[in-house]
Design an enzyme around this catalytic site. Sequence first.
Site, mmCIF file in Angstrom:
data_model
loop_
_atom_site.group_PDB
_atom_site.id
_atom_site.type_symbol
_atom_site.label_atom_id
_atom_site.label_comp_id
_atom_site.label_asym_id
_atom_site.label_seq_id
_atom_site.Cartn_x
_atom_site.Cartn_y
_atom_site.Cartn_z
ATOM 1 N N GLY A 153 18.435 86.517 53.401
ATOM 2 C CA GLY A 153 19.227 87.115 54.670
ATOM 3 C C GLY A 153 20.166 86.289 55.367
ATOM 4 N N ARG A 202 24.300 88.186 42.860
ATOM 5 C CA ARG A 202 23.215 89.196 42.605
ATOM 6 C C ARG A 202 23.331 89.406 40.994
ATOM 7 N NH1 ARG A 202 22.036 92.481 48.158
ATOM 8 N NH2 ARG A 202 20.649 90.753 48.739
ATOM 9 N N GLY A 224 14.488 90.560 53.174
ATOM 10 C CA GLY A 224 13.295 91.306 53.633
ATOM 11 C C GLY A 224 12.036 91.327 52.813
ATOM 12 N N LYS A 282 16.377 89.427 66.349
ATOM 13 C CA LYS A 282 15.274 90.280 67.337
ATOM 14 C C LYS A 282 13.805 89.794 67.051
ATOM 15 C CE LYS A 282 17.104 95.096 67.333
ATOM 16 N NZ LYS A 282 16.824 96.201 66.766
HETATM 17 P P1 AMP Z 1 18.590 88.413 61.421
HETATM 18 O O1 AMP Z 1 19.231 89.538 60.770
HETATM 19 O O2 AMP Z 1 17.622 88.727 62.563
HETATM 20 O O3 AMP Z 1 18.190 87.276 61.054
HETATM 21 O O4 AMP Z 1 20.006 87.869 62.471
HETATM 22 C C1 AMP Z 1 21.050 87.275 62.217
HETATM 23 C C2 AMP Z 1 21.928 87.625 63.190
HETATM 24 O O5 AMP Z 1 21.619 87.032 64.513
HETATM 25 C C3 AMP Z 1 23.158 87.074 63.052
HETATM 26 O O6 AMP Z 1 24.261 87.800 62.797
HETATM 27 C C4 AMP Z 1 23.402 86.063 64.033
HETATM 28 O O7 AMP Z 1 24.902 85.909 64.454
HETATM 29 C C5 AMP Z 1 22.799 86.597 65.137
HETATM 30 N N1 AMP Z 1 22.312 85.685 66.332
HETATM 31 C C6 AMP Z 1 21.556 84.399 66.218
HETATM 32 N N2 AMP Z 1 21.694 83.780 67.220
HETATM 33 C C7 AMP Z 1 22.380 84.618 68.423
HETATM 34 C C8 AMP Z 1 22.495 84.664 69.584
HETATM 35 N N3 AMP Z 1 22.038 83.436 70.189
HETATM 36 N N4 AMP Z 1 23.116 85.586 70.179
HETATM 37 C C9 AMP Z 1 23.540 86.654 69.524
HETATM 38 N N5 AMP Z 1 23.401 86.768 68.150
HETATM 39 C C10 AMP Z 1 22.689 85.751 67.409
#
Ligand code: AMP
Length: 408
Positions: free
Chosen positions: A366, A35, A389, A213
């Site tokens: 991200g 960064r 974000g 999520k």
């Molecule tokens: P996000 O910040 O929403 O993009 O989520 C990223 C995180 O989602 C990472 O730390 C991944 O390890 C987690 N992740 C992705 N797929 C899965 C899954 N099937 N079960 C649990 N965590 C997950």
Amino acid sequence: MLTVKDLRDVYGKRVYVRVDFNVPQKNGVIRDNNRIKAALPTIEDLVGKGAKVILMSHLGKIKWKEPDLAKIEAMKKANDMAPVADELQRLLPNVKVRFCPATRGEVLATAVAALQPGEVLLAQNTRYEKGEEKNDPELAKEWASLADAFVMDAFGSAHRAHASTVGVPTILKAEGKPVAEGYLMIKEVDNLTRCCDVKIKDRPYIAILGGFKVSDKIKVIDALLKKCDKILIGGAMAYTFKKALGMKTGNSPVEDEQIGYAKKCLEEAGGRILLPIDSVVTNSFEPVEGRLIKTVEGDIPDGFQGVDIGPKTEALYKEAILQAHMLFWNGPMGVFEQSEFQSGTKAICEAVRALKGKAFTVCGGGDSAAAVKQFGYKADFSHVSTGGGASLEMIENNGSLPGVDVLR
Ligand code: AMP
């Protein structure tokens, strides 16, 4: 929109540059200086023109709701900007880099007054000020009073209307002073605007969404459904969609309160949303005795949770990706932090590599950007964003972000 290139007459002028130096660090040791490096073209440009460069950035989080003042002080200490100034000096050996331990008041005003043309001053973490995140007008006024011009180069913070990102340029603009975007912003805004403004030649436009999520991605799914020809879903969020179809998801993370939303999306998409047809599942995240990892099609058995897309899904998604003329990706396909569950995320990277030169491909920051870099695929993308974000919000808001709009 003015750019830093347009700021020609800045010799001896005080230029306030909002950078994103929110680097991963612990106990003063910076684990990744990317960064800081990303802001160098803007800083070097201004230094070369003899500007007095004042850099402002946030670092980490200070939880101001914490009632124990000692804990707030500990959070401040853990997010001290001083080591970042040392790293910047190391990266710019021929430039005088000063550090100001204050964020406002006499100490900062004196440090700015002492700056010479072609020198750089990095101020303390903007989040040391409670008013920063509230866009406090008094704080913004004080910071604006220190500057003759403003340059925004913190794309990763451009979705936040804070005092340092929006308050200061709003005041300077009203005073008739120049506000401009820096080189990193130019690159980010140009590439992400292209993902919002889809032309016929960009079709098929494929989006890939993963991560944890559904609730974090609702607005972006809505926006992409209006723009894309296909949305490929992976990661934990896929299981909420599978449950919405009436399938069994075992112990996979599911957001029950989002099932209605998932159903609505699937209806609206009319077949444009692709879901995993097989999954890598495990009965334990930890490598303990008795741990089982297997691939299943369709339902996920009780006691198991989905942790990655399976090989058949990899093939299905690759086939869809290879058709793309434009591609936007945010969110890993599985728990890519563990080597056993990286295959799906790597398969997306491989498919994008095969598209190189044939399509415009963007990884929206991200965790997926972290995976792309970790697995060595960064050069295969047209653009890998520095702001997770911010890039999602830019797509959600059809090219608009508070920290960008204020420069227009
Ligand atoms: P996000 O910040 O929403 O993009 O989520 C990223 C995180 O989602 C990472 O730390 C991944 O390890 C987690 N992740 C992705 N797929 C899965 C899954 N099937 N079960 C649990 N965590 C997950």
